[in-house]
Design an enzyme around this catalytic site. Structure first.
Site, PDB file in Angstrom:
ATOM      1  N   GLY A   5       0.839  -1.193   0.000  1.00  0.00           N
ATOM      2  CA  GLY A   5       0.000   0.000   0.000  1.00  0.00           C
ATOM      3  C   GLY A   5       0.870   1.237   0.000  1.00  0.00           C
ATOM      4  O   GLY A   5       2.087   1.167   0.179  1.00  0.00           O
ATOM      5  N   GLU A  36      -0.047   9.021   1.660  1.00  0.00           N
ATOM      6  CA  GLU A  36       0.519  10.292   1.216  1.00  0.00           C
ATOM      7  C   GLU A  36       1.923  10.499   1.759  1.00  0.00           C
ATOM      8  O   GLU A  36       2.758  11.159   1.151  1.00  0.00           O
ATOM      9  CB  GLU A  36      -0.393  11.431   1.664  1.00  0.00           C
ATOM     10  CG  GLU A  36       0.066  12.776   1.167  1.00  0.00           C
ATOM     11  CD  GLU A  36      -0.949  13.864   1.442  1.00  0.00           C
ATOM     12  OE1 GLU A  36      -0.600  15.026   1.203  1.00  0.00           O
ATOM     13  OE2 GLU A  36      -2.057  13.552   1.901  1.00  0.00           O
ATOM     14  N   VAL A  44       3.568   1.466   2.582  1.00  0.00           N
ATOM     15  CA  VAL A  44       3.266   0.418   3.558  1.00  0.00           C
ATOM     16  C   VAL A  44       3.812  -0.881   2.985  1.00  0.00           C
ATOM     17  O   VAL A  44       3.462  -1.274   1.870  1.00  0.00           O
ATOM     18  CB  VAL A  44       1.753   0.292   3.821  1.00  0.00           C
ATOM     19  CG1 VAL A  44       1.486  -0.810   4.842  1.00  0.00           C
ATOM     20  CG2 VAL A  44       1.181   1.613   4.320  1.00  0.00           C
ATOM     21  N   LYS A  46       4.743   0.716   8.116  1.00  0.00           N
ATOM     22  CA  LYS A  46       4.562   2.041   7.507  1.00  0.00           C
ATOM     23  C   LYS A  46       5.875   2.790   7.655  1.00  0.00           C
ATOM     24  O   LYS A  46       6.363   2.985   8.764  1.00  0.00           O
ATOM     25  CB  LYS A  46       3.420   2.797   8.184  1.00  0.00           C
ATOM     26  CG  LYS A  46       3.150   4.163   7.555  1.00  0.00           C
ATOM     27  CD  LYS A  46       1.875   4.792   8.078  1.00  0.00           C
ATOM     28  CE  LYS A  46       0.659   4.121   7.531  1.00  0.00           C
ATOM     29  NZ  LYS A  46      -0.450   5.044   7.245  1.00  0.00           N
ATOM     30  N   ASP A  62     -11.024   9.607   9.843  1.00  0.00           N
ATOM     31  CA  ASP A  62     -10.963   9.064   8.477  1.00  0.00           C
ATOM     32  C   ASP A  62     -11.540   7.654   8.442  1.00  0.00           C
ATOM     33  O   ASP A  62     -10.956   6.742   7.871  1.00  0.00           O
ATOM     34  CB  ASP A  62      -9.516   9.072   7.981  1.00  0.00           C
ATOM     35  CG  ASP A  62      -9.416   8.871   6.474  1.00  0.00           C
ATOM     36  OD1 ASP A  62     -10.460   8.952   5.788  1.00  0.00           O
ATOM     37  OD2 ASP A  62      -8.306   8.621   5.976  1.00  0.00           O
TER      38      ASP A  62
END
Length: 507
Positions: A242, A245, A249, A262, A352
């Site tokens: 992944g 911004e 990941v 991350k 989020d």
């Protein structure tokens, strides 16, 4: 026998493996010393099941039933033994269970979100060269700090004490990297300091000791003390799974355990994410993605549990209603509501919440992710870059994020789940969505959505935040609906990767 009893007691409370490790005590002291009663020597702290602890020493030759461990390993308390100085525990990385002496443990501490905590305590900001020289007194080879350049705005200066002098090295920007000699390049200041701490290269001496800016605390020291600093040498990085911004990941392994990592290389962003990582250390719940720890290397590595079946949007899109029944959709929704209920009880706002930020485990448990990082991601973002289709009107208009704005987002997530991963507000632009919602427009329920679930969605989309239900009520209603559904939750057939999914997940 008394001597043997003393050895057993020392092992129990200090985790030593052999008599050679016992401290040498003078005969005079032994004659004068009167041992306290047994109750006084027992640990007064009792750890409840679920408590995370750090091992204080190494135990490589366990007896049957005992757990092998290294110093600094993380374990979870399963239960206290009848002998109160022992616990049955589960090792975080190996997954093995066994007995462990209480004296070999200390509780893993949650990290405080302290504004003084710094990944770069040696960074002094805007000070002059003369002030840097004063800071690096008395002279000490390898004592160093980094400051902003007064003569060349935007550049930095590495100041190093060597002999009786302080040497000032200008740090240049070149194609998005930093360099001193235009031969070795670094992604950020942390990377540069780490490099010159191991190899002096083009500078006068290796960096030995940082001159800490007054009022700061070393994040590295605090992470290590609290038990959250992991060892880079035990981490193996794999493919990218992944990208956000602020960094990629990656899939990886830590001591043989699959993890998601991350990686944040921008030092300013890494500092912001450190604050939110501190929040994650306080959160422990089955329906939250678990933080395993942090590694400081060329920036910040946030190491989390690997949740094998990916995000909920892709999970539903690749299977559809032919393979995933309504009861399983209710189960996923309940898992998310319970995770959010826990965050709500801790007064933490996600900001989020969306199906893309829900991950599905091998045994079909839905877990909320990025709950500690959302606030950091909002820093530096203007309102035009908010996830408009998921964001409550008061948050879009006034930047007011609360648990009630999370509830609005949960309503949109329910729509995503019961539409099997469709994008909300189909065929509408972000501007159209914002204007329509402000005027009272609400989405129609997806095809086949149970009536009670649509009622829940609508309650989440009340214009007045105070009228939206708390997550506790949402979880209660979803649990009731799941019970009335009758059929067990199930995912039939094969996964997209060809592996067979569990056919039934009892509620």
């Amino acid at each position: 026998m008394a001597g043997r009893g003393s050895l057993v007691s020392w092992r129990a409370f200090h985790g030593c493996d052999s008599a050679e490790e016992l401290p040498r005590v003078s005969p005079r002291f032994l004659r004068a010393w009167h041992p306290p009663p047994v109750s006084a020597r027992m640990p007064t702290r009792r750890w409840a099941p679920g408590t995370q602890c750090i091992t204080k020493c190494e135990h490589t030759r366990p007896k049957p039933g005992e757990l092998a461990f290294r110093k600094g390993d993380v374990v979870t308390i399963l239960e206290a033994c009848e002998n109160k100085s022992w616990y049955r525990v589960k090792h975080h990385t190996s997954g093995q269970e066994g007995l462990l002496a209480a004296g070999a443990l200390r509780e893993r501490e949650a990290l405080s979100a302290d504004p003084k905590l710094s990944l770069m305590p040696w960074f002094h900001g805007k000070i002059s060269g003369q002030e840097a020289v004063q800071q690096l007194q008395p002279p000490e080879d390898g004592l160093f700090l980094v400051r902003e350049s007064a003569r060349h705005p935007g550049d930095y200066v590495l100041c190093v004490s060597f002999g009786r002098d302080v040497i000032h090295y200008r740090v240049l920007h070149r194609d998005g990297h930093l360099t001193i000699d235009e031969a070795v390049f670094f992604c950020n200041l942390m990377d540069m300091v780490e490099h010159y701490s191991k190899d002096k290269g083009a500078i006068c001496t290796k960096l030995v000791r940082p001159k800490r800016k007054h009022g700061t605390k070393s994040a590295e020291e605090e992470l290590a003390r609290a038990g959250w600093l992991l060892n880079l040498q035990h981490l193996t990085l794999g493919a990218q799974i992944g990208e956000g911004e602020f960094g990629a990941v990656l899939q990886g392994e830590y001591l043989g355990q699959k993890v998601a990592v991350k990686n944040i290389k921008c030092d300013v962003t890494a500092q912001a994410f450190l604050d939110e990582t501190a929040v994650m250390t306080k959160m422990q719940h089955e329906n939250l993605v678990r933080l395993l720890g942090v590694i400081l290397h060329q920036g910040l590595y946030i190491v989390m549990e690997h949740v094998s079946k990916g995000n909920l949007v892709n999970f539903l899109r690749t299977r559809g209603r032919a393979l995933v029944n309504t009861a399983q959709l209710l189960q996923f929704s309940l898992h998310v509501a319970e995770g959010m209920e826990y965050l709500e009880s801790k007064k933490l706002v996600h900001r989020d919440l969306a199906a893309r930020n829900i991950l599905v485990s091998e045994d079909l448990v839905a877990k909320v992710s990025d709950f500690g990082l959302a606030k950091a991601e909002r820093k530096g973002l203007d309102s035009s870059r908010l996830p408009v289709k998921w964001t409550a009107p008061e948050a879009l208009k006034h930047g007011k994020f609360t648990s009630k704005s999370d509830v609005w987002s949960f309503g949109v997530l329910l729509w995503e789940v019961f539409s099997y991963g469709r994008a909300p507000y189909p065929k509408m632009s972000l501007k159209e969505v914002s204007e329509a919602v402000e005027k009272g427009y609400r989405m129609e329920p997806p095809e086949g959505c149970p009536g009670p679930v649509h009622v829940l969605m609508s309650s989440c989309w009340e214009a007045e935040p105070a009228r939206r239900p708390p997550f506790r009520k949402l979880a209660e209603k979803l649990a009731r609906e799941l019970r009335s559904a009758g059929a067990p939750a199930s995912v039939s057939g094969q996964d997209a990767d060809g592996s067979t999914s569990p056919r039934s997940q009892e509620p």
